[in-house]
Design a protein around this motif. Structure first.
Motif, PDB file in Angstrom:
ATOM      1  N   ASP A   4       0.816  -1.215   0.000  1.00  0.00           N
ATOM      2  CA  ASP A   4       0.000   0.000   0.000  1.00  0.00           C
ATOM      3  C   ASP A   4       0.853   1.270   0.000  1.00  0.00           C
ATOM      4  OD1 ASP A   4      -2.290  -1.490  -0.070  1.00  0.00           O
ATOM      5  OD2 ASP A   4      -2.837  -1.142   2.024  1.00  0.00           O
ATOM      6  N   ASP A   5       1.962   1.273   0.758  1.00  0.00           N
ATOM      7  CA  ASP A   5       2.785   2.486   0.777  1.00  0.00           C
ATOM      8  C   ASP A   5       3.475   2.718  -0.566  1.00  0.00           C
ATOM      9  OD1 ASP A   5       4.357   0.245   1.370  1.00  0.00           O
ATOM     10  OD2 ASP A   5       5.811   1.401   2.515  1.00  0.00           O
ATOM     11  N   ASP A   6       3.788   1.634  -1.289  1.00  0.00           N
ATOM     12  CA  ASP A   6       4.352   1.768  -2.644  1.00  0.00           C
ATOM     13  C   ASP A   6       3.306   2.334  -3.608  1.00  0.00           C
ATOM     14  OD1 ASP A   6       6.817   0.688  -1.848  1.00  0.00           O
ATOM     15  OD2 ASP A   6       6.146  -1.350  -2.274  1.00  0.00           O
ATOM     16  N   ILE A   7       2.082   1.834  -3.486  1.00  0.00           N
ATOM     17  CA  ILE A   7       0.996   2.339  -4.332  1.00  0.00           C
ATOM     18  C   ILE A   7       0.772   3.822  -4.062  1.00  0.00           C
ATOM     19  CG2 ILE A   7      -1.481   2.197  -4.839  1.00  0.00           C
ATOM     20  CD1 ILE A   7      -1.282  -0.819  -4.138  1.00  0.00           C
ATOM     21  N   ALA A   8       0.719   4.196  -2.787  1.00  0.00           N
ATOM     22  CA  ALA A   8       0.489   5.598  -2.428  1.00  0.00           C
ATOM     23  C   ALA A   8       1.613   6.495  -2.935  1.00  0.00           C
ATOM     24  CB  ALA A   8       0.339   5.737  -0.910  1.00  0.00           C
ATOM     25  N   SER A   9       2.845   6.045  -2.822  1.00  0.00           N
ATOM     26  CA  SER A   9       3.990   6.821  -3.299  1.00  0.00           C
ATOM     27  C   SER A   9       3.918   7.018  -4.809  1.00  0.00           C
ATOM     28  CB  SER A   9       5.287   6.102  -2.918  1.00  0.00           C
ATOM     29  OG  SER A   9       6.392   6.773  -3.442  1.00  0.00           O
ATOM     30  N   THR A  10       3.581   5.970  -5.518  1.00  0.00           N
ATOM     31  CA  THR A  10       3.464   6.055  -6.970  1.00  0.00           C
ATOM     32  C   THR A  10       2.313   6.959  -7.369  1.00  0.00           C
ATOM     33  OG1 THR A  10       4.378   3.835  -7.167  1.00  0.00           O
ATOM     34  CG2 THR A  10       3.224   4.699  -9.083  1.00  0.00           C
ATOM     35  N   MET A  11       1.218   6.889  -6.657  1.00  0.00           N
ATOM     36  CA  MET A  11       0.070   7.752  -6.952  1.00  0.00           C
ATOM     37  C   MET A  11       0.425   9.222  -6.741  1.00  0.00           C
ATOM     38  SD  MET A  11      -3.017   5.366  -5.478  1.00  0.00           S
ATOM     39  CE  MET A  11      -4.308   6.544  -5.748  1.00  0.00           C
ATOM     40  N   ARG A  12       1.236   9.501  -5.718  1.00  0.00           N
ATOM     41  CA  ARG A  12       1.679  10.889  -5.509  1.00  0.00           C
ATOM     42  C   ARG A  12       2.510  11.362  -6.697  1.00  0.00           C
ATOM     43  NH1 ARG A  12       1.902   9.187  -0.177  1.00  0.00           N
ATOM     44  NH2 ARG A  12       4.069   8.525  -0.315  1.00  0.00           N
ATOM     45  N   ALA A  13       3.359  10.498  -7.210  1.00  0.00           N
ATOM     46  CA  ALA A  13       4.185  10.860  -8.367  1.00  0.00           C
ATOM     47  C   ALA A  13       3.318  11.110  -9.597  1.00  0.00           C
ATOM     48  CB  ALA A  13       5.214   9.769  -8.661  1.00  0.00           C
ATOM     49  N   LEU A  14       2.227  10.382  -9.726  1.00  0.00           N
ATOM     50  CA  LEU A  14       1.326  10.546 -10.858  1.00  0.00           C
ATOM     51  C   LEU A  14       0.301  11.654 -10.637  1.00  0.00           C
ATOM     52  CD1 LEU A  14       0.633   6.789 -11.656  1.00  0.00           C
ATOM     53  CD2 LEU A  14       2.060   8.381 -12.959  1.00  0.00           C
ATOM     54  N   GLY A  15       0.342  12.259  -9.465  1.00  0.00           N
ATOM     55  CA  GLY A  15      -0.677  13.223  -9.074  1.00  0.00           C
ATOM     56  C   GLY A  15      -0.518  14.625  -9.634  1.00  0.00           C
ATOM     57  N   HIS A  16       0.306  14.811 -10.645  1.00  0.00           N
ATOM     58  CA  HIS A  16       0.478  16.128 -11.264  1.00  0.00           C
ATOM     59  C   HIS A  16       0.296  15.969 -12.765  1.00  0.00           C
ATOM     60  CE1 HIS A  16       2.133  19.964 -12.422  1.00  0.00           C
ATOM     61  NE2 HIS A  16       2.102  20.318 -11.151  1.00  0.00           N
ATOM     62  N   PRO A  17      -0.509  16.824 -13.393  1.00  0.00           N
ATOM     63  CA  PRO A  17      -0.768  16.690 -14.831  1.00  0.00           C
ATOM     64  C   PRO A  17       0.493  16.747 -15.700  1.00  0.00           C
ATOM     65  CG  PRO A  17      -2.121  18.448 -13.889  1.00  0.00           C
ATOM     66  CD  PRO A  17      -1.258  17.912 -12.800  1.00  0.00           C
ATOM     67  N   VAL A  18       1.494  17.512 -15.293  1.00  0.00           N
ATOM     68  CA  VAL A  18       2.730  17.596 -16.082  1.00  0.00           C
ATOM     69  C   VAL A  18       3.439  16.246 -16.093  1.00  0.00           C
ATOM     70  CG1 VAL A  18       5.039  18.631 -16.203  1.00  0.00           C
ATOM     71  CG2 VAL A  18       3.041  20.081 -15.795  1.00  0.00           C
ATOM     72  N   ARG A  19       3.460  15.555 -14.966  1.00  0.00           N
ATOM     73  CA  ARG A  19       4.127  14.257 -14.917  1.00  0.00           C
ATOM     74  C   ARG A  19       3.387  13.226 -15.766  1.00  0.00           C
ATOM     75  NH1 ARG A  19       5.553  16.377  -9.711  1.00  0.00           N
ATOM     76  NH2 ARG A  19       3.863  15.380  -8.571  1.00  0.00           N
ATOM     77  N   LEU A  20       2.075  13.296 -15.788  1.00  0.00           N
ATOM     78  CA  LEU A  20       1.313  12.409 -16.668  1.00  0.00           C
ATOM     79  C   LEU A  20       1.627  12.718 -18.132  1.00  0.00           C
ATOM     80  CD1 LEU A  20      -2.125  12.419 -14.844  1.00  0.00           C
ATOM     81  CD2 LEU A  20      -0.480  10.542 -14.952  1.00  0.00           C
ATOM     82  N   GLU A  21       1.740  13.994 -18.459  1.00  0.00           N
ATOM     83  CA  GLU A  21       2.074  14.384 -19.827  1.00  0.00           C
ATOM     84  C   GLU A  21       3.483  13.925 -20.205  1.00  0.00           C
ATOM     85  OE1 GLU A  21       1.470  15.713 -23.615  1.00  0.00           O
ATOM     86  OE2 GLU A  21       0.013  15.403 -22.021  1.00  0.00           O
ATOM     87  N   ILE A  22       4.417  14.002 -19.276  1.00  0.00           N
ATOM     88  CA  ILE A  22       5.771  13.518 -19.536  1.00  0.00           C
ATOM     89  C   ILE A  22       5.742  12.028 -19.862  1.00  0.00           C
ATOM     90  CG2 ILE A  22       8.030  13.045 -18.481  1.00  0.00           C
ATOM     91  CD1 ILE A  22       7.708  15.780 -17.028  1.00  0.00           C
ATOM     92  N   LEU A  23       4.962  11.261 -19.119  1.00  0.00           N
ATOM     93  CA  LEU A  23       4.845   9.825 -19.409  1.00  0.00           C
ATOM     94  C   LEU A  23       4.256   9.602 -20.798  1.00  0.00           C
ATOM     95  CD1 LEU A  23       3.658   8.381 -15.987  1.00  0.00           C
ATOM     96  CD2 LEU A  23       5.907   8.145 -17.045  1.00  0.00           C
ATOM     97  N   ARG A  24       3.259  10.409 -21.165  1.00  0.00           N
ATOM     98  CA  ARG A  24       2.679  10.288 -22.510  1.00  0.00           C
ATOM     99  C   ARG A  24       3.714  10.609 -23.585  1.00  0.00           C
ATOM    100  NH1 ARG A  24      -1.684  12.986 -19.926  1.00  0.00           N
ATOM    101  NH2 ARG A  24      -3.298  11.479 -19.431  1.00  0.00           N
ATOM    102  N   ILE A  25       4.511  11.646 -23.350  1.00  0.00           N
ATOM    103  CA  ILE A  25       5.561  12.018 -24.310  1.00  0.00           C
ATOM    104  C   ILE A  25       6.556  10.880 -24.459  1.00  0.00           C
ATOM    105  CG2 ILE A  25       7.528  13.560 -24.683  1.00  0.00           C
ATOM    106  CD1 ILE A  25       5.770  15.782 -23.318  1.00  0.00           C
TER     107      ILE A  25
END
Length: 105
Positions: A3-24
């Motif tokens: 659960d703490d790994d999931i929460a940490s990863t969700m925090r990293a994904l919690g910004h639209p710019v980071r999601l866009e970087i992954l898409r790029i």
């Protein structure tokens, strides 16, 4: 995935710019690009993009590969698959059980 790994990863994904970087990164022909390539696709300063890339690196969602004088970044497909499986299990456990009264006879 804990659960703490999931929460940490969700925090990293919690910004639209980071999601866009992954898409790029996902749309690159060779699956890799450098920070300057990402910056060209966004309307942000290179230093801001670098900070977001660091968050993704720290979360283990992307990896850095030295390439001459630059670093190239690519998505860690194994981490995304692990996260996908963890989300499925997490969300499945949150779905309420169907009531026997609601089932047709």
């Amino acid at each position: 995935m804990r659960d703490d790994d999931i929460a940490s990863t969700m925090r990293a994904l919690g910004h639209p710019v980071r999601l866009e970087i992954l898409r790029i990164l996902a749309t690159q022909q060779q699956g890799q690009c450098c920070c300057a390539d990402v910056t060209e696709s966004l309307t942000l300063a290179q230093s801001t993009v670098s900070q977001h890339i660091k968050v993704l690196l720290d979360a283990g969602l992307i990896e850095r590969k030295p390439h001459g004088t630059r670093n190239r970044y690519c998505i860690r497909q194994d981490k995304l698959a692990e996260l996908n499986a963890a989300f499925f299990g997490l969300l499945e456990g949150l779905t309420p059980a169907a009531s026997k009264e609601a089932e047709p006879a």
